[in-house]
Scaffold this motif. Structure first.
Motif, PDB file in Angstrom:
ATOM      1  N   GLU A   1      -5.436  -9.041  -2.173  1.00 57.77           N
ATOM      2  CA  GLU A   1      -5.193  -7.798  -2.905  1.00 57.77           C
ATOM      3  C   GLU A   1      -4.309  -6.828  -2.124  1.00 57.77           C
ATOM      4  O   GLU A   1      -3.407  -6.201  -2.684  1.00 57.77           O
ATOM      5  CB  GLU A   1      -6.540  -7.139  -3.218  1.00 57.77           C
ATOM      6  CG  GLU A   1      -6.487  -6.097  -4.295  1.00 57.77           C
ATOM      7  CD  GLU A   1      -7.870  -5.866  -4.862  1.00 57.77           C
ATOM      8  OE1 GLU A   1      -8.188  -6.522  -5.864  1.00 57.77           O
ATOM      9  OE2 GLU A   1      -8.629  -5.067  -4.280  1.00 57.77           O
ATOM     10  N   GLU A   2      -4.552  -6.736  -0.818  1.00 52.98           N
ATOM     11  CA  GLU A   2      -3.724  -5.848   0.011  1.00 52.98           C
ATOM     12  C   GLU A   2      -2.279  -6.326   0.053  1.00 52.98           C
ATOM     13  O   GLU A   2      -1.344  -5.521  -0.026  1.00 52.98           O
ATOM     14  CB  GLU A   2      -4.305  -5.761   1.435  1.00 52.98           C
ATOM     15  CG  GLU A   2      -5.570  -4.925   1.509  1.00 52.98           C
ATOM     16  CD  GLU A   2      -6.358  -5.133   2.804  1.00 52.98           C
ATOM     17  OE1 GLU A   2      -7.238  -4.303   3.080  1.00 52.98           O
ATOM     18  OE2 GLU A   2      -6.094  -6.126   3.526  1.00 52.98           O
TER      19      GLU A   2
ATOM     20  N   SER B   1      -0.683  -5.451  -3.221  1.00 47.00           N
ATOM     21  CA  SER B   1      -0.416  -4.020  -3.416  1.00 47.00           C
ATOM     22  C   SER B   1       0.842  -3.577  -2.669  1.00 47.00           C
ATOM     23  O   SER B   1       1.473  -2.592  -3.046  1.00 47.00           O
ATOM     24  CB  SER B   1      -1.625  -3.174  -3.022  1.00 47.00           C
ATOM     25  OG  SER B   1      -1.877  -3.329  -1.655  1.00 47.00           O
TER      26      SER B   1
ATOM     27  N   ARG C   1       3.920   1.958  -8.276  1.00 47.46           N
ATOM     28  CA  ARG C   1       2.600   2.446  -7.873  1.00 47.46           C
ATOM     29  C   ARG C   1       1.851   3.005  -9.077  1.00 47.46           C
ATOM     30  O   ARG C   1       0.657   2.799  -9.235  1.00 47.46           O
ATOM     31  CB  ARG C   1       2.738   3.522  -6.788  1.00 47.46           C
ATOM     32  CG  ARG C   1       1.547   3.578  -5.856  1.00 47.46           C
ATOM     33  CD  ARG C   1       1.696   4.653  -4.807  1.00 47.46           C
ATOM     34  NE  ARG C   1       2.899   4.489  -4.008  1.00 47.46           N
ATOM     35  CZ  ARG C   1       3.572   5.511  -3.461  1.00 47.46           C
ATOM     36  NH1 ARG C   1       3.185   6.764  -3.658  1.00 47.46           N
ATOM     37  NH2 ARG C   1       4.653   5.285  -2.737  1.00 47.46           N
TER      38      ARG C   1
ATOM     39  N   ARG D   1       0.168   0.149 -10.968  1.00 52.73           N
ATOM     40  CA  ARG D   1      -0.513  -0.825 -10.115  1.00 52.73           C
ATOM     41  C   ARG D   1      -1.565  -1.640 -10.858  1.00 52.73           C
ATOM     42  O   ARG D   1      -1.631  -2.858 -10.735  1.00 52.73           O
ATOM     43  CB  ARG D   1      -1.185  -0.098  -8.946  1.00 52.73           C
ATOM     44  CG  ARG D   1      -0.570  -0.406  -7.602  1.00 52.73           C
ATOM     45  CD  ARG D   1      -1.157   0.524  -6.568  1.00 52.73           C
ATOM     46  NE  ARG D   1      -2.607   0.337  -6.505  1.00 52.73           N
ATOM     47  CZ  ARG D   1      -3.249  -0.130  -5.442  1.00 52.73           C
ATOM     48  NH1 ARG D   1      -2.576  -0.447  -4.364  1.00 52.73           N
ATOM     49  NH2 ARG D   1      -4.544  -0.255  -5.439  1.00 52.73           N
TER      50      ARG D   1
END
Ligand SMILES: Nc1ncnc2c1ncn2[C@@H]1O[C@H](COP(=O)(O)OP(=O)(O)O)[C@@H](O)[C@H]1O
Ligand SMILES: [Mg+2]
Length: 241
Positions: free
Chosen positions: A101-102, A105, A114, A117
């Motif tokens: 997930e990081e 992102s 953003r 997202r």
């Protein structure tokens, strides 16, 4: 009268190189809306150099690059990303200690992305359900195929207008290569235009609509992939037939 297909990416007569050294000579290629286009050629033929010019990492010494109808020649990578160009780099370049997930992102760092997202995650997880299951796992613990999904997913988090990929099959075992090609085809099936750079000519000609063949920095052949699959020169030089 039928309308001409809309071009999302257009490289016109590009001369490219490094310092004194010119390595790409008068190459023109384009990607239409909804198309998966292959750019194939041997090691050192200039494929990555073309992608570097498209994504703004090097400036063309001659020729032009258009995104849609906008002349973006010489713009910086950041400005091209803002205009919807996403690049899946060679070697995936994930942060192995960070979660899936990081890593995803990171693809949504620009303000417009953003703001979208949640939609981005939804889109990526719908396309790659495996990644949703593994979203809290370290990216480095995933299989090679799944890591490639993360790299593609990260690019999709930008909500790009066109995706460019540099040798996604590099370093993968044959079975994984087929899996990755299947993944790329499924991304293209969502309507995402893709320019796919590969040395693996057989696989690319199998999944793409059209392809360009680069030799020593010059286009040697281009056309519908189905047609190139039957081309004697291709069969001899690349397919080992
Ligand atoms: N940073 C660089 N500086 C100088 N020459 C480079 C650089 N990157 C690539 N080249 C040269 O440009 C040519 C094309 O390289 P490249 O675009 O990486 O080919 P491909 O991606 O098709 O393997 C090669 O001869 C390579 O040695
Ligand atoms: Mg390369």
């Amino acid at each position: 009268m039928s309308e001409a297909p809309r071009r999302v990416l257009d490289v016109v007569d590009a001369d490219l190189g490094y310092g004194e050294l010119q390595v790409v000579f008068g190459v023109s290629l384009h990607v239409n809306a909804g198309e998966l286009v292959g750019l194939v050629g041997g090691n050192g033929s200039g494929k990555s150099t073309i992608l570097r010019a498209v994504s703004g990492m090097i400036k063309p010494r001659g020729g032009k690059v258009f995104l849609g109808s906008e002349d973006v020649t010489g713009l910086k990578p950041h400005d091209l990303a803002l205009r919807g160009l996403a690049h899946v780099p060679m070697g995936r370049q994930l942060f192995g200690d960070m979660t899936v997930e990081e890593n995803l992102s990171l693809g949504a760092y620009l303000p417009p992305a953003r703001a979208r997202r949640a939609e981005g995650f939804e889109r990526v997880y719908r396309l790659f359900p495996d990644l949703q299951v593994k979203r809290r796992a370290a990216a480095g613990s995933l299989s090679g195929g799944q890591q490639q999904m993360v790299a593609i997913g990260r690019a999709l988090m930008l909500h790009p207008k066109v995706l460019i990929m540099d040798e996604p099959s590099l370093g993968l075992a044959p079975l994984l290569v087929r899996e990755v090609m299947h993944v790329i085809r499924s991304v293209a099936d969502t309507g995402m235009p893709i320019l796919l750079v590969e040395q693996n000519v057989t696989q690319v000609l199998r999944i793409s609509e059209r392809a360009y063949v680069l030799e020593n920095g010059r286009l040697a052949l281009e056309g519908p992939s189905a047609q190139l699959r039957g081309d004697p020169m291709i069969r001899r030089a690349y397919l080992g037939l």
